[in-house]
Enzyme design. Sequence first.
Site, mmCIF file in Angstrom:
data_model
loop_
_atom_site.group_PDB
_atom_site.id
_atom_site.type_symbol
_atom_site.label_atom_id
_atom_site.label_comp_id
_atom_site.label_asym_id
_atom_site.label_seq_id
_atom_site.Cartn_x
_atom_site.Cartn_y
_atom_site.Cartn_z
ATOM 1 N N PHE A 141 -23.721 -12.154 -8.781
ATOM 2 C CA PHE A 141 -22.639 -11.974 -8.868
ATOM 3 C C PHE A 141 -22.585 -11.046 -6.777
ATOM 4 O O PHE A 141 -22.559 -9.475 -7.163
ATOM 5 C CB PHE A 141 -21.945 -10.975 -9.321
ATOM 6 C CG PHE A 141 -20.840 -11.330 -9.148
ATOM 7 C CD1 PHE A 141 -19.741 -12.682 -9.284
ATOM 8 C CD2 PHE A 141 -20.148 -9.627 -8.883
ATOM 9 C CE1 PHE A 141 -18.201 -12.501 -9.565
ATOM 10 C CE2 PHE A 141 -18.693 -10.034 -8.667
ATOM 11 C CZ PHE A 141 -17.664 -10.886 -9.437
ATOM 12 N N ASP A 226 -26.835 -5.122 -2.832
ATOM 13 C CA ASP A 226 -25.604 -5.168 -2.956
ATOM 14 C C ASP A 226 -25.501 -4.181 -3.503
ATOM 15 O O ASP A 226 -26.136 -4.030 -4.718
ATOM 16 C CB ASP A 226 -24.958 -6.929 -3.361
ATOM 17 C CG ASP A 226 -23.676 -6.647 -3.588
ATOM 18 O OD1 ASP A 226 -23.196 -5.337 -4.126
ATOM 19 O OD2 ASP A 226 -23.535 -7.396 -4.068
ATOM 20 N N LYS A 255 -16.713 -0.880 -5.018
ATOM 21 C CA LYS A 255 -15.796 -0.486 -6.345
ATOM 22 C C LYS A 255 -15.657 1.310 -6.660
ATOM 23 O O LYS A 255 -14.800 1.808 -6.246
ATOM 24 C CB LYS A 255 -17.416 -0.850 -7.121
ATOM 25 C CG LYS A 255 -17.244 -2.002 -7.636
ATOM 26 C CD LYS A 255 -17.855 -2.655 -9.327
ATOM 27 C CE LYS A 255 -17.063 -4.210 -8.983
ATOM 28 N NZ LYS A 255 -18.221 -5.094 -8.590
HETATM 29 C C1 LIG Z 1 -17.976 -6.685 -7.533
HETATM 30 C C2 LIG Z 1 -18.410 -6.232 -7.119
HETATM 31 C C3 LIG Z 1 -18.513 -7.630 -6.042
HETATM 32 C C4 LIG Z 1 -17.120 -7.669 -5.315
HETATM 33 O O1 LIG Z 1 -16.696 -5.924 -5.109
HETATM 34 P P1 LIG Z 1 -14.786 -6.951 -5.459
HETATM 35 O O2 LIG Z 1 -14.477 -4.940 -4.433
HETATM 36 O O3 LIG Z 1 -14.129 -7.292 -6.655
HETATM 37 O O4 LIG Z 1 -13.993 -7.859 -4.350
HETATM 38 C C5 LIG Z 1 -20.064 -7.811 -4.829
HETATM 39 N N1 LIG Z 1 -20.866 -7.766 -5.644
HETATM 40 C C6 LIG Z 1 -21.673 -6.799 -6.543
HETATM 41 C C7 LIG Z 1 -22.769 -6.923 -7.253
HETATM 42 C C8 LIG Z 1 -19.976 -6.793 -7.436
HETATM 43 O O5 LIG Z 1 -20.807 -5.762 -8.424
#
Ligand SMILES: *Cc1c(COP(=O)(O)O)cnc(C)c1O
Length: 400
Positions: A141, A226, A255
Site C-alpha cells: 500500500f 516507504d 502521516k
Molecule cells: C498511508 C500510506 C501512504 C499514503 O499516504 P496518504 O497521506 O494517505 O496519501 C503511503 N504509504 C504507506 C505505507 C501508507 O501507510
Amino acid sequence: MTATEELIASAEAHSAHNYHPLPLVVASAEGAWMTDVEGRRYLDMLAGYSALNFGHGNPRLIDAAKKQLDRVTLTSRAFHHDRFAEFCTRLAELCGKEMVLPMNTGAEAVETAVKTARKWGYRVKGVPDGRARIVVAGGNFHGRTTTVVSFSTDPEARADYGPYTPGFDIVPYGDLAALREAVTDDTVAVLLEPIQGEAGVLVPPAGYLPGVRELTRERDVLFIADEIQSGLGRTGRTFACEHEGVVPDVYLLGKALGGGVVPVSAVVADTDVLGVFRPGEHGSTFGGNPLACAVGLEVVAMLESGEFQQRATELGEHLHSELHLLVGTGKVTRVRGRGLWAGVDIDPAHGTGREISEKLMERGVLVKDTHGSTIRIAPPLVISKEDLDWGLDQLRSVLA
Ligand SMILES: *Cc1c(COP(=O)(O)O)cnc(C)c1O
C-alpha cells in the site's frame, strides 16, 4: 433520530461513499481518547493509521501550530520562509541524510520518489530513456494516485482506474530470490514498506531487508523505504528499517510527520539522489509551507529525544505479550507486528474484522479491520499502560 444518526445520514447523502466509517461521530479528542457528539468516550487504538503517533491535541504540537498561525502560514516556494531551512536540516539529520524534498500527503511522497528514481536512473545510472523500471512488492500500500494504484495488487484499490502507468514489476513480499530475478539493468529502484501496514502489519522474514539492501547496492539500484506508516517511532525505533540494521537510499515519510495537525510528507535522501532536480522539474504549492514546517520541526524535535521510541518499545512488548496469550486460547490465530503496532488475526468463528471492530466500538475502543478477520492495533504512542490494558480487556471481553 439521534444526533449521531442524523449526522451519519447527512454525511452519506452528501459525500462520496469511498469509506465505510464505524458508526460514531467524533466531536473532540485528547491524547488517546476521542469523545463523540453524544458525549461517549472512546479509546483510539488506530491513531489515524499512525498519523496520530503523538496523540490528539499534543500540547507541544498545538502550541507550535498556534504560534506559527499568528506569524505566517503560506508563502509558496516562490519565496524563502524562515522555518524551511531548519525543518529540512533537522529532518535530514534525523534520517542521517543530506537532503529533504517536502510534500504534503504520503501518496505525493511516493509519486515524488518514483520521479526521483526515474530521473536518477536516466541521469546518473545511465538507463536508456523511457526504459526505467521499479520493483515493488505484492500486497503493497503506497497510496491512491493513478500511478500508485497502477502497481497495487488489491483489486478494490485498482479496478476501473486504468489505463495504468507502466514501468513497475511486482514480486512477492519477503521473497529475496524473486526480487533478485526481477532486477534488470533497467531497474532504477526497489520500493518497499519495511513492514506492510495495510496488508495486515506483515513483518518480512529476518534477513529480508538486509538482503534487499545488499542486492540493490550490488545492482546500482535505489532502495526506497516507504516508512510513511512504519516510521517515526511506531515500531520502537525512528525507522522500522533500523530493526534490521538497514539504511535505505531514500526514506518516504508522512502521516506522523504532520503531528496529526496538518499533512506533511517528505522524501529524504543524499545529494547524489535528490540533487537530480532542477528548478521547475517538480513542486507543490503547499509542500514545505511555514505551518507544515513549524509542526514538522516540532515532530522532529520530539523524536530526537528518543522518548517516544522508548515508549513504543516498552508498551509494545507489553501489547505483544498480552496478545500472544490470546493466541494460546485459540481465539486469536496469529499476531504480527513490532513496537506499538499489531495485526491480530481473529478466529473467524468470532466474526469478521468489521464485526469485531463494531463490538469493540460498543465497548468504547476504536480499531480498524483490514482483510477478512484481521484487526489492526496501533494506539497513539502517548497512551498510558492503564488505558492500553483497559483496551485489551475490552478485546478479551468481545472474544469471550
Ligand atoms: C498511508 C500510506 C501512504 C499514503 O499516504 P496518504 O497521506 O494517505 O496519501 C503511503 N504509504 C504507506 C505505507 C501508507 O501507510
